[in-house]
Design a protein around this motif. Structure first.
Motif, short mmCIF file in Angstrom:
data_model
loop_
_atom_site.label_atom_id
_atom_site.label_comp_id
_atom_site.label_asym_id
_atom_site.label_seq_id
_atom_site.Cartn_x
_atom_site.Cartn_y
_atom_site.Cartn_z
N LYS A 163 68.29 35.66 43.97
CA LYS A 163 69.05 36.82 43.49
C LYS A 163 69.89 37.36 44.64
N GLU A 164 70.83 38.25 44.31
CA GLU A 164 71.71 38.82 45.34
C GLU A 164 71.01 39.92 46.13
N VAL A 165 71.42 40.05 47.41
CA VAL A 165 70.90 41.11 48.28
C VAL A 165 72.03 41.97 48.82
N ASN A 190 61.21 33.30 43.36
CA ASN A 190 61.12 32.60 44.64
C ASN A 190 62.16 33.21 45.58
N VAL A 191 62.11 32.81 46.85
CA VAL A 191 63.09 33.33 47.80
C VAL A 191 64.38 32.52 47.68
N VAL A 192 64.26 31.22 47.86
CA VAL A 192 65.43 30.35 47.70
C VAL A 192 65.22 29.49 46.46
N THR A 193 66.32 29.19 45.79
CA THR A 193 66.25 28.58 44.46
C THR A 193 65.55 27.22 44.42
N THR A 225 56.24 35.67 37.57
CA THR A 225 56.47 37.10 37.78
C THR A 225 55.79 37.97 36.72
N SER A 226 55.38 37.38 35.60
CA SER A 226 54.69 38.18 34.58
C SER A 226 53.29 38.57 35.03
N LYS A 227 52.79 37.92 36.08
CA LYS A 227 51.44 38.23 36.58
C LYS A 227 51.46 39.24 37.73
#
Length: 191
Positions: free
Chosen positions: A84-86, A116-119, A126-128
């Protein structure tokens, strides 16, 4: 029809499947050349470097959608497209104890969890994610007052008592009646 989402599993089967998925996820994350954690607003990454590393030996580049971390002239330890974008201007890095590069990435979208950090690295479910509970003391005074009012009103409703707004209206009516005793407001509906 095949059970692809786990709708037809017993509680024990679902628990075993979730446990296996958590173990697989933990193993995949442990193999990464860094550790990471996140909150809704930011991602924190710890990248181990050889002990005694100095800041001037590092190459750390944080871009809106890319990251590069490593020693100058060597293969990067972490590099790739961010999931995602930062906010580049609000992201930073520091070298801790000459052995860990600690990177804080400020998320553009503070309402999403990163998988994740990088794709190209393994994803987490993420649901957990269970976000830590906020404490009232962590909130600014305006938000804290609003939350406390909502909590009070909810408690009053559960007890069958008037909310803070209803109490204010009743007090205003009482004052008005005191100022205007000639008016009969006994049948007035103000709630």
């Amino acid at each position: 029809m095949a059970d692809t989402e786990g709708e037809n599993l017993t509680a024990e089967q679902r628990e075993a499947k979730d446990k296996a998925a958590r173990e697989r996820e933990a193993a995949e994350q442990a193999e990464l050349p860094y550790q990471w954690r996140q909150e809704l607003g930011e991602v924190e990454i710890s990248v181990p470097v050889p002990p005694g590393t100095r800041g001037k030996e590092l190459s750390v580049i944080i871009q809106k959608k890319k990251i590069h971390v490593g020693l100058k002239g060597k293969e990067p330890i972490l590099a790739g497209e961010l999931c995602k974008e930062v906010k580049v201007d609000e992201s930073n890095w520091t070298l801790q104890d000459q052995k860990i590069v600690l990177i804080t990435l400020e998320k553009v979208n503070k309402q999403t969890w990163w998988e994740n950090v990088v794709t190209h690295h393994p994803k987490i479910d993420t649901s957990k994610i269970e976000p830590p509970n906020s404490k009232l003391s962590d909130l600014d005074s305006e938000t804290r007052g609003m939350v406390e009012k909502m909590m009070f009103d909810n408690q009053q409703k559960q007890l069958g008592k008037p909310t803070s707004d209803e109490m204010k209206k009743a007090e205003m009516l009482k004052k008005f009646q005191a100022q205007h005793p000639e008016l009969d407001l006994s049948g007035a509906n103000i709630m």
